[in-house]
Design a protein around this motif. Structure first.
Motif, PDB file in Angstrom:
ATOM      1  N   VAL A  16      13.810  48.762  29.148  1.00  0.00           N
ATOM      2  CA  VAL A  16      14.889  48.138  29.892  1.00  0.00           C
ATOM      3  C   VAL A  16      16.199  48.800  29.502  1.00  0.00           C
ATOM      4  N   GLN A  17      17.007  49.079  30.514  1.00  0.00           N
ATOM      5  CA  GLN A  17      18.265  49.753  30.233  1.00  0.00           C
ATOM      6  C   GLN A  17      19.359  49.200  31.127  1.00  0.00           C
ATOM      7  N   LEU A  18      20.506  48.903  30.505  1.00  0.00           N
ATOM      8  CA  LEU A  18      21.712  48.579  31.228  1.00  0.00           C
ATOM      9  C   LEU A  18      22.729  49.654  30.875  1.00  0.00           C
ATOM     10  N   GLN A  19      23.189  50.350  31.883  1.00  0.00           N
ATOM     11  CA  GLN A  19      24.103  51.461  31.674  1.00  0.00           C
ATOM     12  C   GLN A  19      25.484  51.082  32.199  1.00  0.00           C
ATOM     13  N   ALA A  20      26.396  50.828  31.263  1.00  0.00           N
ATOM     14  CA  ALA A  20      27.760  50.454  31.641  1.00  0.00           C
ATOM     15  C   ALA A  20      28.624  51.704  31.754  1.00  0.00           C
ATOM     16  N   SER A  21      29.514  51.694  32.725  1.00  0.00           N
ATOM     17  CA  SER A  21      30.412  52.824  32.914  1.00  0.00           C
ATOM     18  C   SER A  21      31.689  52.352  33.601  1.00  0.00           C
ATOM     19  N   GLY A  22      32.674  53.241  33.641  1.00  0.00           N
ATOM     20  CA  GLY A  22      33.900  52.955  34.363  1.00  0.00           C
ATOM     21  C   GLY A  22      35.108  52.662  33.505  1.00  0.00           C
ATOM     22  N   GLY A  23      34.926  52.604  32.208  1.00  0.00           N
ATOM     23  CA  GLY A  23      36.061  52.355  31.339  1.00  0.00           C
ATOM     24  C   GLY A  23      37.015  53.531  31.295  1.00  0.00           C
ATOM     25  N   GLY A  24      38.160  53.308  30.674  1.00  0.00           N
ATOM     26  CA  GLY A  24      39.133  54.375  30.558  1.00  0.00           C
ATOM     27  C   GLY A  24      40.448  53.881  30.038  1.00  0.00           C
ATOM     28  N   LEU A  25      41.440  54.766  30.079  1.00  0.00           N
ATOM     29  CA  LEU A  25      42.794  54.457  29.641  1.00  0.00           C
ATOM     30  C   LEU A  25      43.664  54.247  30.883  1.00  0.00           C
ATOM     31  N   VAL A  26      44.265  53.071  30.978  1.00  0.00           N
ATOM     32  CA  VAL A  26      45.120  52.754  32.113  1.00  0.00           C
ATOM     33  C   VAL A  26      46.404  52.116  31.609  1.00  0.00           C
ATOM     34  N   GLN A  27      47.345  51.968  32.531  1.00  0.00           N
ATOM     35  CA  GLN A  27      48.604  51.313  32.189  1.00  0.00           C
ATOM     36  C   GLN A  27      48.555  49.849  32.603  1.00  0.00           C
ATOM     37  N   ALA A  28      49.390  49.070  31.967  1.00  0.00           N
ATOM     38  CA  ALA A  28      49.495  47.654  32.318  1.00  0.00           C
ATOM     39  C   ALA A  28      49.787  47.512  33.809  1.00  0.00           C
ATOM     40  N   GLY A  29      49.073  46.588  34.443  1.00  0.00           N
ATOM     41  CA  GLY A  29      49.241  46.371  35.867  1.00  0.00           C
ATOM     42  C   GLY A  29      48.241  47.125  36.728  1.00  0.00           C
ATOM     43  N   ASP A  30      47.578  48.096  36.151  1.00  0.00           N
ATOM     44  CA  ASP A  30      46.592  48.893  36.891  1.00  0.00           C
ATOM     45  C   ASP A  30      45.298  48.106  37.093  1.00  0.00           C
ATOM     46  N   SER A  31      44.428  48.689  37.903  1.00  0.00           N
ATOM     47  CA  SER A  31      43.104  48.117  38.166  1.00  0.00           C
ATOM     48  C   SER A  31      42.020  49.079  37.709  1.00  0.00           C
ATOM     49  N   LEU A  32      40.873  48.513  37.420  1.00  0.00           N
ATOM     50  CA  LEU A  32      39.725  49.312  36.975  1.00  0.00           C
ATOM     51  C   LEU A  32      38.466  48.553  37.374  1.00  0.00           C
ATOM     52  N   THR A  33      37.430  49.281  37.740  1.00  0.00           N
ATOM     53  CA  THR A  33      36.149  48.660  38.064  1.00  0.00           C
ATOM     54  C   THR A  33      35.072  49.191  37.142  1.00  0.00           C
ATOM     55  N   LEU A  34      34.426  48.284  36.440  1.00  0.00           N
ATOM     56  CA  LEU A  34      33.300  48.634  35.598  1.00  0.00           C
ATOM     57  C   LEU A  34      32.006  48.442  36.369  1.00  0.00           C
ATOM     58  N   SER A  35      31.034  49.284  36.079  1.00  0.00           N
ATOM     59  CA  SER A  35      29.716  49.186  36.690  1.00  0.00           C
ATOM     60  C   SER A  35      28.658  49.045  35.616  1.00  0.00           C
ATOM     61  N   CYS A  36      27.599  48.362  35.963  1.00  0.00           N
ATOM     62  CA  CYS A  36      26.473  48.206  35.046  1.00  0.00           C
ATOM     63  C   CYS A  36      25.200  48.388  35.864  1.00  0.00           C
ATOM     64  N   ALA A  37      24.587  49.542  35.713  1.00  0.00           N
ATOM     65  CA  ALA A  37      23.376  49.862  36.459  1.00  0.00           C
ATOM     66  C   ALA A  37      22.162  49.495  35.622  1.00  0.00           C
ATOM     67  N   ALA A  38      21.240  48.765  36.229  1.00  0.00           N
ATOM     68  CA  ALA A  38      20.066  48.290  35.506  1.00  0.00           C
ATOM     69  C   ALA A  38      18.841  49.119  35.863  1.00  0.00           C
ATOM     70  N   ALA A  39      17.994  49.331  34.860  1.00  0.00           N
ATOM     71  CA  ALA A  39      16.717  50.016  35.058  1.00  0.00           C
ATOM     72  C   ALA A  39      15.629  49.180  34.396  1.00  0.00           C
ATOM     73  N   MET A  40      14.518  49.063  35.081  1.00  0.00           N
ATOM     74  CA  MET A  40      13.334  48.358  34.590  1.00  0.00           C
ATOM     75  C   MET A  40      13.500  46.846  34.553  1.00  0.00           C
ATOM     76  N   ILE A  41      14.611  46.328  34.984  1.00  0.00           N
ATOM     77  CA  ILE A  41      14.748  44.904  35.271  1.00  0.00           C
ATOM     78  C   ILE A  41      15.429  44.794  36.629  1.00  0.00           C
ATOM     79  N   THR A  42      15.218  43.680  37.273  1.00  0.00           N
ATOM     80  CA  THR A  42      15.815  43.442  38.578  1.00  0.00           C
ATOM     81  C   THR A  42      16.932  42.426  38.410  1.00  0.00           C
ATOM     82  N   ILE A  43      18.162  42.839  38.683  1.00  0.00           N
ATOM     83  CA  ILE A  43      19.285  41.945  38.404  1.00  0.00           C
ATOM     84  C   ILE A  43      19.270  40.722  39.303  1.00  0.00           C
ATOM     85  N   SER A  44      18.609  40.828  40.458  1.00  0.00           N
ATOM     86  CA  SER A  44      18.584  39.683  41.361  1.00  0.00           C
ATOM     87  C   SER A  44      17.820  38.507  40.763  1.00  0.00           C
ATOM     88  N   SER A  45      17.019  38.748  39.739  1.00  0.00           N
ATOM     89  CA  SER A  45      16.262  37.675  39.097  1.00  0.00           C
ATOM     90  C   SER A  45      16.855  37.264  37.760  1.00  0.00           C
TER      91      SER A  45
END
Length: 122
Positions: free
Chosen positions: A1-30
């Protein structure tokens, strides 16, 4: 089972960022999916969660109104949209999965991603 998080970084106050978490070998819908974060010198805390059963959502007070957790079951991926970022949002962000309902206790989550660093400068 693997959860792969990504999308982090260095931003300034007020900015937006989207993190992603891709799953393998488990189904997130369950599963309940959640995002935790751990700031330097602090304990890991639950900031957002999404149940599979009722579709109910949870947000910590510190992020309510600014962060949004969402799922794309077709992509088996969960997201954390972060708006109006503040320096106090600086932390390592982790995605996690469990059976059952949203739980604030990190030990109740069976599956974890590796963490992605978010740094917000003032």
């Amino acid at each position: 089972v693997q959860l792969q998080a990504s999308g982090g970084g260095l931003v300034q106050a007020g900015d937006s960022l989207t993190l992603s978490c891709a799953a393998a070998m488990i189904t997130i819908s369950s599963r309940t999916m959640a995002w935790f974060r751990q700031a330097p010198g602090k304990e890991r805390e639950l900031i957002a969660g999404s149940t599979r059963i009722s579709g109910s959502l949870y947000y910590a007070d510190a992020v309510k109104g600014r962060f949004t957790i969402s799922r794309d079951n077709a992509k088996n991926t969960v997201y954390l949209q972060m708006n109006s970022l503040k320096p106090e949002d600086t932390a390592v962000y982790y995605c996690a999965a469990r059976n059952g309902m949203i739980d604030y206790r990190q030990f109740s989550y069976a599956y974890w991603g590796q963490g992605t660093q978010v740094t917000v400068s003032s």
